[in-house]
Design a protein around this motif. Structure first.
Motif, PDB file in Angstrom:
ATOM      1  N   GLU A   1       0.812  -1.220   0.000  1.00 14.19           N
ATOM      2  CA  GLU A   1       0.000   0.000   0.000  1.00 14.19           C
ATOM      3  C   GLU A   1       0.844   1.267   0.000  1.00 14.19           C
ATOM      4  OE1 GLU A   1      -0.194  -1.952   4.152  1.00 14.19           O
ATOM      5  OE2 GLU A   1      -0.640  -2.576   2.099  1.00 14.19           O
ATOM      6  N   ASP A   2       2.147   1.149   0.260  1.00 18.39           N
ATOM      7  CA  ASP A   2       3.035   2.315   0.230  1.00 18.39           C
ATOM      8  C   ASP A   2       3.640   2.561  -1.148  1.00 18.39           C
ATOM      9  OD1 ASP A   2       2.529   2.603   2.901  1.00 18.39           O
ATOM     10  OD2 ASP A   2       4.465   1.838   3.575  1.00 18.39           O
ATOM     11  N   LEU A   3       3.269   1.756  -2.127  1.00 21.26           N
ATOM     12  CA  LEU A   3       3.919   1.827  -3.442  1.00 21.26           C
ATOM     13  C   LEU A   3       3.102   2.556  -4.495  1.00 21.26           C
ATOM     14  CD1 LEU A   3       5.428  -1.770  -3.605  1.00 21.26           C
ATOM     15  CD2 LEU A   3       6.657   0.384  -3.251  1.00 21.26           C
ATOM     16  N   GLY A   4       2.039   3.220  -4.076  1.00 24.75           N
ATOM     17  CA  GLY A   4       1.304   4.003  -5.058  1.00 24.75           C
ATOM     18  C   GLY A   4      -0.192   3.875  -4.927  1.00 24.75           C
ATOM     19  N   PRO A   5      -0.922   4.215  -6.002  1.00 22.40           N
ATOM     20  CA  PRO A   5      -2.378   4.199  -5.964  1.00 22.40           C
ATOM     21  C   PRO A   5      -2.948   2.805  -5.708  1.00 22.40           C
ATOM     22  CG  PRO A   5      -1.563   5.378  -7.892  1.00 22.40           C
ATOM     23  CD  PRO A   5      -0.393   4.687  -7.282  1.00 22.40           C
ATOM     24  N   ARG A   6      -4.194   2.779  -5.257  1.00 25.14           N
ATOM     25  CA  ARG A   6      -4.845   1.532  -4.863  1.00 25.14           C
ATOM     26  C   ARG A   6      -4.871   0.506  -5.994  1.00 25.14           C
ATOM     27  NH1 ARG A   6     -10.452   2.148  -1.769  1.00 25.14           N
ATOM     28  NH2 ARG A   6      -8.970   3.306  -0.485  1.00 25.14           N
ATOM     29  N   ASP A   7      -5.198   0.921  -7.188  1.00 20.89           N
ATOM     30  CA  ASP A   7      -5.257  -0.033  -8.305  1.00 20.89           C
ATOM     31  C   ASP A   7      -3.895  -0.674  -8.551  1.00 20.89           C
ATOM     32  OD1 ASP A   7      -7.914   0.563  -8.589  1.00 20.89           O
ATOM     33  OD2 ASP A   7      -7.672   1.799 -10.392  1.00 20.89           O
ATOM     34  N   ARG A   8      -2.834   0.121  -8.446  1.00 24.75           N
ATOM     35  CA  ARG A   8      -1.492  -0.412  -8.658  1.00 24.75           C
ATOM     36  C   ARG A   8      -1.138  -1.437  -7.595  1.00 24.75           C
ATOM     37  NH1 ARG A   8       3.307   3.766  -8.164  1.00 24.75           N
ATOM     38  NH2 ARG A   8       2.574   4.423 -10.222  1.00 24.75           N
ATOM     39  N   THR A   9      -1.449  -1.126  -6.341  1.00 24.08           N
ATOM     40  CA  THR A   9      -1.037  -2.032  -5.273  1.00 24.08           C
ATOM     41  C   THR A   9      -1.835  -3.333  -5.307  1.00 24.08           C
ATOM     42  OG1 THR A   9      -2.543  -0.988  -3.661  1.00 24.08           O
ATOM     43  CG2 THR A   9      -0.312  -0.101  -3.835  1.00 24.08           C
ATOM     44  N   THR A  10      -3.084  -3.262  -5.722  1.00 24.71           N
ATOM     45  CA  THR A  10      -3.876  -4.491  -5.881  1.00 24.71           C
ATOM     46  C   THR A  10      -3.297  -5.352  -6.993  1.00 24.71           C
ATOM     47  OG1 THR A  10      -5.876  -3.373  -5.074  1.00 24.71           O
ATOM     48  CG2 THR A  10      -6.182  -5.390  -6.359  1.00 24.71           C
ATOM     49  N   GLU A  11      -2.877  -4.689  -8.085  1.00 24.37           N
ATOM     50  CA  GLU A  11      -2.242  -5.414  -9.190  1.00 24.37           C
ATOM     51  C   GLU A  11      -0.919  -6.041  -8.742  1.00 24.37           C
ATOM     52  OE1 GLU A  11      -0.263  -4.491 -13.592  1.00 24.37           O
ATOM     53  OE2 GLU A  11      -0.516  -2.891 -12.111  1.00 24.37           O
ATOM     54  N   LEU A  12      -0.132  -5.303  -7.969  1.00 23.23           N
ATOM     55  CA  LEU A  12       1.142  -5.824  -7.490  1.00 23.23           C
ATOM     56  C   LEU A  12       0.943  -7.079  -6.644  1.00 23.23           C
ATOM     57  CD1 LEU A  12       2.984  -2.502  -6.557  1.00 23.23           C
ATOM     58  CD2 LEU A  12       3.756  -4.173  -8.255  1.00 23.23           C
ATOM     59  N   ALA A  13      -0.108  -7.100  -5.832  1.00 23.23           N
ATOM     60  CA  ALA A  13      -0.377  -8.283  -5.022  1.00 23.23           C
ATOM     61  C   ALA A  13      -0.628  -9.497  -5.900  1.00 23.23           C
ATOM     62  CB  ALA A  13      -1.575  -8.031  -4.104  1.00 23.23           C
ATOM     63  N   ARG A  14      -1.414  -9.336  -6.943  1.00 21.65           N
ATOM     64  CA  ARG A  14      -1.712 -10.456  -7.845  1.00 21.65           C
ATOM     65  C   ARG A  14      -0.437 -10.951  -8.525  1.00 21.65           C
ATOM     66  NH1 ARG A  14      -7.024 -11.361  -9.173  1.00 21.65           N
ATOM     67  NH2 ARG A  14      -6.346 -12.357 -11.111  1.00 21.65           N
ATOM     68  N   ILE A  15       0.368 -10.021  -9.009  1.00 23.99           N
ATOM     69  CA  ILE A  15       1.609 -10.400  -9.698  1.00 23.99           C
ATOM     70  C   ILE A  15       2.548 -11.133  -8.736  1.00 23.99           C
ATOM     71  CG2 ILE A  15       3.687  -9.496 -10.819  1.00 23.99           C
ATOM     72  CD1 ILE A  15       1.942  -7.192 -11.887  1.00 23.99           C
ATOM     73  N   ALA A  16       2.671 -10.611  -7.526  1.00 22.99           N
ATOM     74  CA  ALA A  16       3.561 -11.230  -6.547  1.00 22.99           C
ATOM     75  C   ALA A  16       3.104 -12.639  -6.194  1.00 22.99           C
ATOM     76  CB  ALA A  16       3.617 -10.367  -5.288  1.00 22.99           C
ATOM     77  N   ASN A  17       1.823 -12.815  -5.971  1.00 20.26           N
ATOM     78  CA  ASN A  17       1.313 -14.122  -5.547  1.00 20.26           C
ATOM     79  C   ASN A  17       1.411 -15.156  -6.662  1.00 20.26           C
ATOM     80  OD1 ASN A  17       0.767 -13.085  -3.019  1.00 20.26           O
ATOM     81  ND2 ASN A  17      -1.297 -12.459  -3.573  1.00 20.26           N
ATOM     82  N   GLU A  18       1.103 -14.745  -7.873  1.00 17.72           N
ATOM     83  CA  GLU A  18       1.247 -15.679  -8.989  1.00 17.72           C
ATOM     84  C   GLU A  18       2.707 -16.048  -9.198  1.00 17.72           C
ATOM     85  OE1 GLU A  18      -0.770 -13.561 -12.061  1.00 17.72           O
ATOM     86  OE2 GLU A  18      -2.764 -13.956 -11.178  1.00 17.72           O
ATOM     87  N   GLY A  19       3.600 -15.084  -8.999  1.00 13.50           N
ATOM     88  CA  GLY A  19       5.026 -15.371  -9.138  1.00 13.50           C
ATOM     89  C   GLY A  19       5.547 -16.312  -8.073  1.00 13.50           C
ATOM     90  N   MET A  20       5.107 -16.117  -6.827  1.00 13.89           N
ATOM     91  CA  MET A  20       5.554 -17.026  -5.764  1.00 13.89           C
ATOM     92  C   MET A  20       4.988 -18.425  -5.964  1.00 13.89           C
ATOM     93  SD  MET A  20       5.726 -14.755  -2.244  1.00 13.89           S
ATOM     94  CE  MET A  20       4.092 -14.001  -2.387  1.00 13.89           C
ATOM     95  N   ALA A  21       3.740 -18.514  -6.416  1.00 20.76           N
ATOM     96  CA  ALA A  21       3.153 -19.831  -6.696  1.00 20.76           C
ATOM     97  C   ALA A  21       3.939 -20.553  -7.781  1.00 20.76           C
ATOM     98  CB  ALA A  21       1.691 -19.676  -7.103  1.00 20.76           C
ATOM     99  N   GLU A  22       4.407 -19.812  -8.779  1.00 20.44           N
ATOM    100  CA  GLU A  22       5.204 -20.418  -9.848  1.00 20.44           C
ATOM    101  C   GLU A  22       6.539 -20.932  -9.316  1.00 20.44           C
ATOM    102  OE1 GLU A  22       5.527 -17.387 -12.797  1.00 20.44           O
ATOM    103  OE2 GLU A  22       3.406 -17.514 -13.401  1.00 20.44           O
ATOM    104  N   ILE A  23       7.170 -20.176  -8.424  1.00 25.60           N
ATOM    105  CA  ILE A  23       8.433 -20.617  -7.843  1.00 25.60           C
ATOM    106  C   ILE A  23       8.246 -21.918  -7.065  1.00 25.60           C
ATOM    107  CG2 ILE A  23      10.172 -20.063  -6.079  1.00 25.60           C
ATOM    108  CD1 ILE A  23       9.865 -17.103  -6.934  1.00 25.60           C
ATOM    109  N   VAL A  24       7.191 -21.975  -6.258  1.00 30.97           N
ATOM    110  CA  VAL A  24       6.925 -23.177  -5.465  1.00 30.97           C
ATOM    111  C   VAL A  24       6.619 -24.359  -6.373  1.00 30.97           C
ATOM    112  CG1 VAL A  24       5.351 -24.217  -3.784  1.00 30.97           C
ATOM    113  CG2 VAL A  24       6.160 -21.872  -3.443  1.00 30.97           C
ATOM    114  N   ALA A  25       5.817 -24.128  -7.407  1.00 28.85           N
ATOM    115  CA  ALA A  25       5.453 -25.217  -8.329  1.00 28.85           C
ATOM    116  C   ALA A  25       6.666 -25.730  -9.087  1.00 28.85           C
ATOM    117  CB  ALA A  25       4.382 -24.739  -9.299  1.00 28.85           C
ATOM    118  N   ALA A  26       7.604 -24.842  -9.408  1.00 25.42           N
ATOM    119  CA  ALA A  26       8.794 -25.249 -10.160  1.00 25.42           C
ATOM    120  C   ALA A  26       9.796 -26.004  -9.292  1.00 25.42           C
ATOM    121  CB  ALA A  26       9.468 -24.018 -10.772  1.00 25.42           C
ATOM    122  N   HIS A  27       9.776 -25.766  -7.977  1.00 25.13           N
ATOM    123  CA  HIS A  27      10.760 -26.388  -7.077  1.00 25.13           C
ATOM    124  C   HIS A  27      10.066 -26.884  -5.811  1.00 25.13           C
ATOM    125  CE1 HIS A  27      13.836 -24.527  -9.643  1.00 25.13           C
ATOM    126  NE2 HIS A  27      13.173 -23.391  -9.507  1.00 25.13           N
TER     127      HIS A  27
END
Length: 342
Positions: free
Chosen positions: A69-95
């Motif tokens: 929430e400190d990284l900018g407007p609400r829409d951006r931070t909601t998008e960042l959460a989705r990107i981060a979570n999908e990325g972490m899920a990919e890391i776990v799935a790969a290893h």
């Protein structure tokens, strides 16, 4: 088996998006801080670091500070959460043999959206919990508007809330100054933040209202176990130091037990950066069954293995622990809390 329960990453797509932000001082600061820690982004580097600790060492990962929430407007931070979570899920799935899971990122700028993203991360991506921070843009985390978020996570049973500190140099050490000097805001301020967060949730009655909630406090419960006399007998005298015209300052949710008892309901990790004596105090205060092995990798001077190595050494040489205690701290407790294979 050693499951390291609190470690930071920046999934590649999230890191790319984070480093593209050019209108946020907070983003610029984190860009500078993490640029010299390759194991945050490069998983090949990360896996080579983990190799030192053998095939039975695994990590649970989350995103590195700051709060979204400190990284900018609400829409951006909601998008960042989705990107981060999908990325972490990919890391776990790969290893899957190296990463035991991840804890989701959320932006509390929109509580309803945070709940929705947490549920998506749980149900669609397999997240084991959520990470939040010790304050929301300088405000306390016991505000009633956050209660639905705590409730939504608590109702999932085997999901945990990880809590990370987040003050910066703008939090001055003295009233007469504008900024904190010598990184006191980090060395000492972060531990005060964690302790204040715990205290406000206790007196807000979170454990009374949500008896099944699981909250993991980073850095071994910060100041709380080391000031047990003040937290215990000191707070048993709540109100003795407060003037009559300030009674609203000590009015919280009606508690049915001593404040000390609620603090012991938090779970804590072993991220003490190699300081074995404070870790021993925390384990004695919270108990073996509320202590989870975690190293806070990769923010050590070696950029990855140092805190893992020193934390294991502390636990191995600690004379208050039996083998069964170490087994519980290393993996049994986190497996029980999150429903992981034992």
């Amino acid at each position: 088996m050693k499951i390291d329960a609190f470690n930071h990453v920046l999934p590649p797509a999230y890191a790319q998006r984070l480093f593209a932000i050019d209108d946020s001082p907070v983003a610029r600061n984190v860009q500078k801080r993490v640029a010299g820690v390759p194991a945050l982004v490069d998983m090949d580097v990360r896996l080579r670091i983990m190799d030192e600790f053998g095939p039975d060492y695994r990590q649970i990962i989350n995103t590195a500070a700051p709060p979204l929430e400190d990284l900018g407007p609400r829409d951006r931070t909601t998008e960042l959460a989705r990107i981060a979570n999908e990325g972490m899920a990919e890391i776990v799935a790969a290893h899957p043999d190296r990463f035991a899971g991840f804890v989701a990122a959320v932006s509390l700028a929109d509580v309803d959206a945070a709940i929705e993203e947490a549920q998506r991360a749980f149900d669609d991506l397999g997240a084991h919990g959520v990470q939040i921070y010790t304050h929301f843009q300088g405000g306390p985390m016991d505000q009633e508007r956050f209660f639905p978020f705590y409730q939504a996570v608590a109702e999932r049973g085997n999901k945990i809330i990880q809590v990370h500190p987040c003050r910066d140099s703008s939090w001055a050490d003295y009233k007469t100054e504008d900024r904190s000097r010598f990184e006191i805001w980090w060395t000492l301020g972060w531990e005060y933040d964690l302790s204040a967060f715990m205290s406000r949730l206790v007196f807000a009655g979170v454990f009374e209202r949500l008896p099944g909630i699981k909250i993991l406090i980073h850095h071994g419960g910060a100041m709380i176990p080391h000031f047990a006399g003040r937290v215990g007998p000191g707070w048993d005298q709540l109100g003795a130091r407060t003037p009559e015209d300030q009674q609203e300052d000590i009015t919280g949710y009606p508690l049915t037990r001593r404040p000390l008892d609620y603090f012991k309901e938090f779970y804590v990790d072993t991220a003490y950066f190699g300081a074995g004596d404070p870790m021993r105090t925390a384990i004695r205060f919270f108990g073996v069954d509320h202590t989870l092995f975690a190293s806070d990798s990769p923010f050590d001077p070696e950029k990855g293995p140092g805190y893992i190595r020193s934390t294991i050494a502390n636990l191995e040489e600690m004379d208050i622990l039996e083998d069964a205690d170490r087994e519980a701290i290393y993996h049994g407790n986190v497996a029980r809390l999150l429903g992981l294979p034992d």
